[in-house]
Design a protein around this motif. Structure first.
Motif, PDB file in Angstrom:
ATOM      1  N   GLY A  97      18.723  13.753  66.830  1.00  0.00           N
ATOM      2  CA  GLY A  97      17.578  13.463  66.857  1.00  0.00           C
ATOM      3  C   GLY A  97      16.489  14.082  66.015  1.00  0.00           C
ATOM      4  N   THR A  98      15.322  13.767  66.231  1.00  0.00           N
ATOM      5  CA  THR A  98      14.366  14.539  65.199  1.00  0.00           C
ATOM      6  C   THR A  98      13.391  15.259  66.120  1.00  0.00           C
ATOM      7  N   GLY A 125       9.002  15.012  68.048  1.00  0.00           N
ATOM      8  CA  GLY A 125       9.980  13.871  67.594  1.00  0.00           C
ATOM      9  C   GLY A 125      10.601  13.145  68.966  1.00  0.00           C
ATOM     10  N   ASP A 126      11.854  12.374  68.717  1.00  0.00           N
ATOM     11  CA  ASP A 126      12.404  11.687  69.734  1.00  0.00           C
ATOM     12  C   ASP A 126      13.313  12.743  70.513  1.00  0.00           C
ATOM     13  N   SER A 127      13.279  13.820  70.478  1.00  0.00           N
ATOM     14  CA  SER A 127      13.906  14.782  71.188  1.00  0.00           C
ATOM     15  C   SER A 127      12.893  15.794  71.891  1.00  0.00           C
ATOM     16  N   ASP A 128      11.865  15.393  71.927  1.00  0.00           N
ATOM     17  CA  ASP A 128      10.926  16.202  72.788  1.00  0.00           C
ATOM     18  C   ASP A 128      11.299  16.483  74.185  1.00  0.00           C
ATOM     19  N   PRO A 172       8.842   4.363  74.337  1.00  0.00           N
ATOM     20  CA  PRO A 172       9.799   4.578  73.424  1.00  0.00           C
ATOM     21  C   PRO A 172      10.952   5.070  73.663  1.00  0.00           C
ATOM     22  N   SER A 202      14.392   7.688  73.493  1.00  0.00           N
ATOM     23  CA  SER A 202      14.464   9.231  73.233  1.00  0.00           C
ATOM     24  C   SER A 202      15.915   9.352  72.751  1.00  0.00           C
ATOM     25  N   ALA A 203      16.151  10.215  71.903  1.00  0.00           N
ATOM     26  CA  ALA A 203      17.340  10.564  71.486  1.00  0.00           C
ATOM     27  C   ALA A 203      17.550  11.998  71.538  1.00  0.00           C
TER      28      ALA A 203
END
Length: 212
Positions: A148-149, A123-126, A20, A22-23
């Motif tokens: 990001g989340t 989230g995608d900022s982990d 996946p 990432s952001a």
């Protein structure tokens, strides 16, 4: 058989590229530097402990503030959380317990000048860790995190910074996203159907002889 091998190879390639994306969370300083999130965070005053719990005024779910030192809610209404001894020196973690955050705003009320950095989880900022940001003892150090989340953010105070409280939390809850099969999953499904078709095609017909 050659076609089956080709599909196997394609599935292996897709498996390798299905990680996946990432952001990164964007940070901006100052009230109004980004669109204000919709939901106020509310806490109960006067309940000390290493965790202080809260709710949102117009969305479901709960939040929590945690630290290695005892915390206390300092105001009803918009959340203000600080240390019981009125000097927050240790990292403070803010967590939304029921999903992901897509935007967050808060104010750090500092007692002394110093720096702060932020670490994000979920989230995608982990795993994202920011650079250092200045905080001054003027009572107004607004930060906004968006793009990001994430489910939680830890703020760590350095270079002599001590904090009276962190407050005026507002957030947007990220909408739930239905799970979508990854490319590798689709490839393996196609491979399975191909294998079934190949086995059916290779199966020899059975000739039945009926005697009168």
């Amino acid at each position: 058989m050659r076609r089956l091998l080709q599909l196997t190879f394609a599935a292996a390639l897709l498996t390798g590229v299905s990680a996946p994306a990432s952001a990164a969370v964007t940070i901006c300083l100052g009230g109004g530097c980004s669109a204000q999130p919709d939901s106020n965070v509310l806490v109960t005053t006067g309940v000390p402990g290493t965790t202080v719990s809260g709710t949102l005024n117009n969305a479901p779910g709960t939040v929590s503030f945690t630290s290695t030192e005892d915390l206390i809610g300092l105001a009803s209404g918009q959340a203000r959380v600080g240390a019981v001894d009125l000097s927050l020196d240790n990292p403070l973690t803010f967590t939304y317990n029921d999903g992901l955050i897509s935007a967050l705003e808060f104010n750090i009320d500092a007692l002394t000048n110093g720096n702060v950095f932020f670490s994000f989880s979920g989230g995608d900022s982990d795993g994202q860790v920011t650079s250092l940001y200045d905080i001054g003892k003027n009572g107004s150090n607004f930060f906004n995190a968006f793009d990001g989340t994430f489910s939680s953010v830890t703020m760590t105070f350095t270079d002599g910074a001590t904090v009276s409280d962190v407050g005026q939390f507002r957030l947007n809850v990220a909408p739930a996203v239905a799970a979508v099969p990854e490319p590798a999953t689709w490839a393996m499904m196609i491979l399975g159907f191909a294998a079934i078709g190949f086995s059916v095609r290779r199966r020899k017909p059975v000739v039945r002889v009926r005697y009168a």
